[in-house]
Design a protein around this motif. Sequence first.
Motif, short mmCIF file in Angstrom:
data_model
loop_
_atom_site.label_atom_id
_atom_site.label_comp_id
_atom_site.label_asym_id
_atom_site.label_seq_id
_atom_site.Cartn_x
_atom_site.Cartn_y
_atom_site.Cartn_z
N LEU A 93 -4.83 3.51 6.84
CA LEU A 93 -4.61 3.56 8.29
C LEU A 93 -3.15 3.26 8.64
CD1 LEU A 93 -7.84 1.86 9.67
CD2 LEU A 93 -7.16 4.26 9.90
N SER A 94 -2.37 2.85 7.65
CA SER A 94 -0.95 2.59 7.90
C SER A 94 -0.10 3.76 7.41
CB SER A 94 -0.53 1.30 7.20
OG SER A 94 -0.62 1.43 5.79
N ARG A 95 1.10 3.86 7.93
CA ARG A 95 2.02 4.93 7.51
C ARG A 95 2.25 4.91 6.00
NH1 ARG A 95 6.96 5.67 5.64
NH2 ARG A 95 7.18 3.42 5.49
N SER A 96 2.38 3.70 5.47
CA SER A 96 2.73 3.54 4.05
C SER A 96 1.55 3.71 3.11
CB SER A 96 3.31 2.15 3.83
OG SER A 96 2.35 1.16 4.18
N GLY A 97 0.34 3.55 3.62
CA GLY A 97 -0.83 3.50 2.75
C GLY A 97 -0.98 2.14 2.08
N PHE A 98 -0.28 1.14 2.60
CA PHE A 98 -0.24 -0.18 1.93
C PHE A 98 -0.79 -1.30 2.81
CE2 PHE A 98 2.32 -3.99 0.54
CZ PHE A 98 1.82 -4.09 -0.75
N ILE A 99 -0.66 -1.18 4.13
CA ILE A 99 -1.00 -2.28 5.03
C ILE A 99 -2.34 -2.00 5.73
CG2 ILE A 99 -0.27 -3.53 7.11
CD1 ILE A 99 2.62 -3.01 6.31
N SER A 100 -3.23 -2.97 5.66
CA SER A 100 -4.51 -2.86 6.38
C SER A 100 -4.57 -3.97 7.43
CB SER A 100 -5.68 -3.00 5.40
OG SER A 100 -5.77 -4.34 4.94
N CYS A 101 -5.60 -3.96 8.24
CA CYS A 101 -5.81 -5.07 9.19
C CYS A 101 -5.80 -6.40 8.45
CB CYS A 101 -7.15 -4.93 9.91
SG CYS A 101 -7.39 -3.38 10.79
N SER A 106 4.37 -11.71 11.30
CA SER A 106 3.82 -10.88 10.22
C SER A 106 4.82 -9.90 9.64
CB SER A 106 2.61 -10.12 10.74
OG SER A 106 1.56 -11.01 10.98
N ILE A 107 4.54 -9.52 8.39
CA ILE A 107 5.29 -8.45 7.73
C ILE A 107 4.67 -7.13 8.12
CG2 ILE A 107 5.83 -7.41 5.49
CD1 ILE A 107 5.84 -10.24 4.31
N GLY A 108 5.50 -6.21 8.59
CA GLY A 108 4.99 -4.88 8.94
C GLY A 108 5.63 -3.81 8.08
N ASP A 109 5.46 -2.58 8.52
CA ASP A 109 5.97 -1.41 7.80
C ASP A 109 7.43 -1.61 7.39
OD1 ASP A 109 5.42 1.33 6.96
OD2 ASP A 109 6.91 1.90 8.46
N ARG A 110 7.74 -1.27 6.16
CA ARG A 110 9.11 -1.41 5.60
C ARG A 110 9.61 -2.86 5.68
NH1 ARG A 110 11.09 4.13 5.53
NH2 ARG A 110 9.84 5.38 6.94
N TRP A 111 8.67 -3.82 5.60
CA TRP A 111 9.01 -5.25 5.61
C TRP A 111 9.57 -5.67 6.98
CZ3 TRP A 111 6.96 -7.46 1.41
CH2 TRP A 111 7.24 -8.79 1.11
N ALA A 112 9.18 -4.97 8.01
CA ALA A 112 9.61 -5.34 9.36
C ALA A 112 9.14 -6.75 9.69
CB ALA A 112 9.05 -4.35 10.38
N GLN A 113 9.93 -7.46 10.45
CA GLN A 113 9.55 -8.79 10.90
C GLN A 113 8.87 -8.65 12.27
OE1 GLN A 113 12.74 -11.62 10.80
NE2 GLN A 113 11.38 -13.33 11.24
N GLY A 114 7.61 -9.02 12.32
CA GLY A 114 6.86 -8.88 13.57
C GLY A 114 7.42 -9.80 14.64
N GLN A 147 -7.78 -3.83 21.07
CA GLN A 147 -6.81 -4.55 20.25
C GLN A 147 -6.56 -3.82 18.93
OE1 GLN A 147 -7.17 -6.25 17.11
NE2 GLN A 147 -5.01 -6.74 17.22
N ALA A 148 -7.65 -3.43 18.28
CA ALA A 148 -7.53 -2.83 16.94
C ALA A 148 -6.68 -1.57 16.96
CB ALA A 148 -8.92 -2.53 16.38
N ALA A 149 -6.65 -0.90 18.08
CA ALA A 149 -5.86 0.33 18.18
C ALA A 149 -4.37 0.04 18.19
CB ALA A 149 -6.26 1.10 19.45
N GLY A 150 -3.99 -1.18 18.59
CA GLY A 150 -2.58 -1.52 18.74
C GLY A 150 -1.78 -1.49 17.45
N ALA A 201 -0.68 1.77 15.51
CA ALA A 201 0.40 2.61 16.03
C ALA A 201 1.69 1.84 16.31
CB ALA A 201 -0.07 3.30 17.31
N ASN A 202 1.71 0.55 16.03
CA ASN A 202 2.91 -0.24 16.30
C ASN A 202 3.92 -0.04 15.17
OD1 ASN A 202 4.86 -2.35 16.48
ND2 ASN A 202 3.41 -3.62 17.64
N PRO A 203 5.13 0.42 15.49
CA PRO A 203 6.12 0.70 14.44
C PRO A 203 6.48 -0.52 13.59
CG PRO A 203 6.89 1.45 16.60
CD PRO A 203 5.62 0.69 16.84
N LEU A 204 6.29 -1.72 14.15
CA LEU A 204 6.59 -2.94 13.40
C LEU A 204 5.37 -3.44 12.62
CD1 LEU A 204 8.75 -4.96 15.96
CD2 LEU A 204 9.53 -3.58 14.04
N GLU A 205 4.25 -2.76 12.76
CA GLU A 205 3.05 -3.21 12.05
C GLU A 205 2.61 -2.10 11.07
OE1 GLU A 205 0.34 -5.58 14.54
OE2 GLU A 205 1.86 -5.58 16.10
N MET A 206 1.55 -1.38 11.41
CA MET A 206 1.08 -0.37 10.45
C MET A 206 1.86 0.95 10.59
SD MET A 206 -2.89 -1.50 10.82
CE MET A 206 -3.68 -0.60 9.50
#
Lengths: 334, 334
Positions: free
Chosen positions: B53-61, B78-86, B114-117, B120-125
Amino acid sequence: MKKTLAAIALASAMMAFGLPAQAAEPIDPIEPVEVKNPALVELGKMLFFEPRLSRSGFISCNSCHNLATGGVDNLVTSIGDRWAQGPINSPTVLNSFGQIAQFWDGRAKTLAEQAAGPIANPLEMASTHEMAVKVISSIPGYGEYFKKAFGDSKVDIQRITDAMAEFERTLVTPNARFDKWLKGDKDALTAQELKGYNLFKSSGCTICHNGAQVGGQSFQKMGLVRPYQTTNTAEGVKAVSGRDQDRMSFKTPMLRNVELTYPYFHDGAVWTLEEAVAIMGDVQLGRRYMKEELADISAFLKTLTGDQPKIEYPVLPPSGPETPKFNPWAPAAK
Amino acid sequence: MKKTLAAIALASAMMAFGLPAQAAEPIDPIEPVEVKNPALVELGKMLFFEPRLSRSGFISCNSCHNLATGGVDNLVTSIGDRWAQGPINSPTVLNSFGQIAQFWDGRAKTLAEQAAGPIANPLEMASTHEMAVKVISSIPGYGEYFKKAFGDSKVDIQRITDAMAEFERTLVTPNARFDKWLKGDKDALTAQELKGYNLFKSSGCTICHNGAQVGGQSFQKMGLVRPYQTTNTAEGVKAVSGRDQDRMSFKTPMLRNVELTYPYFHDGAVWTLEEAVAIMGDVQLGRRYMKEELADISAFLKTLTGDQPKIEYPVLPPSGPETPKFNPWAPAAK
């Protein structure tokens, strides 16, 4: 085509003579291991899912050897600390104990030795063994688990990795349809799957992909009869032995659950079984499989998917006052 | 000190009059929810652990709401996509369904919203809802699970998030020692824990931290009587309402399992319960607790740790031929 028919004829002849199918097969069924120390397995499971073994507090063994997805991450190479791109495709942890050695280049003899690697690899969990021991020792709740597993609550890297290895030893995937067939259930495979298996055998795949793991028993040059084209710079066994003739020599991967462990090869360059089989035929056997043959062998390979381990997701004890406060974005140490 | 004694005296008086303790308590025991559609819960669990469900195929809920560690990641943010700092500390998913709203600023009314957020958040999944639907639809094995859960195999973002929400509704942590005490087991708390609870009540903490979730029922200004010092730039409810008076107004966190959900506050700046209680006393109540009082309240708070959900780790179906090949290091889309 001829070879396939010949193999089927041979198999039929064997059955006609009343020989049990499995006696002559190069692949053995895989069976669950006997658990001698359940407390050690339980501790190992906790540590396998323990993100505090990484520098960031975010990456665990399971991040790249995800038990939800065949014991791999289904990525070309793995994501490590600070989103580092790993150098090589993550092999599956499933059924891994029975291999000749661990890692693609076999540089670890045992699962415990393997488990110590990623913890301290800057491109993976990026911690150190000293830090791992310090962290686990600082978590009050782990004491009772170490005591149950080892007799006392002392934490050291050997115990950490021994526990992980003991857990990993339980990650066996029995009851694949192919195993049912091996054990005498003739209806367990379709005609296409059986045709694929016979071609797999007759064309020489089982020279390397044999035994209970369907591989993992030898090192072979990737590109035996024709060079394998890759942009990956891994040198294989040469990195361990230093010998030039070991360049591009890798441990033969296990094919159990291969349906789940894409992308394939040490460089993770290939995403479908058909393409992987075609390349193997070409560079290892000097054989160009027909499209139908690729489909047949791929159909057989999918019968190697076994029961995935039933894992109760662990509940990890909270950090204590002495546990480091993880900061994934801390400036890198010099 | 006086207030503490007064509260104890009051409680003793109530007991002397034969009033059941729980009738007067501002905190209610939490109870498991009734599962009406187990197939929906099962699908939701799979999707909760689904890295694709994430862009990377690595991050889940579960990467940031890790059910092994109190439903959080125990990181500042939290750590997000590409090690983004939440931008904000991950709140726990445990017991989250019973809150007034979701997210620190309450911008989602329901768990499904909430789960939809994060998807699609560029700093998360960092995926999109369109991509999430495309990915899940492309995985052949999900069809039967959607069918069992919804009657047919159609995949859309509403179904994905509804399933997750239904799973999350089951993540309740009953049988905390405090709940046992509420239900009449007087031995469930130590004298110190009870003293801490009475101080917690008498000093006003239960104005906000009440009900079955021990919080999560209102929005409050962080820094009610004295400004809260933080480098975090989150504006709280103002970001939703646009009204300046809502700046620094956040949903009151639930305190169940607070022992596990460090670091604390929306900015994750505080790592110990004692320090968190001290700051809350100071900036919300204008009260400077003594060291012993902080220890007492913290001891009480640890009695809110309940049975963690028993989760059988899901086995996710393999990707199909149409499933995107994830590349965590792909150049960012423009």
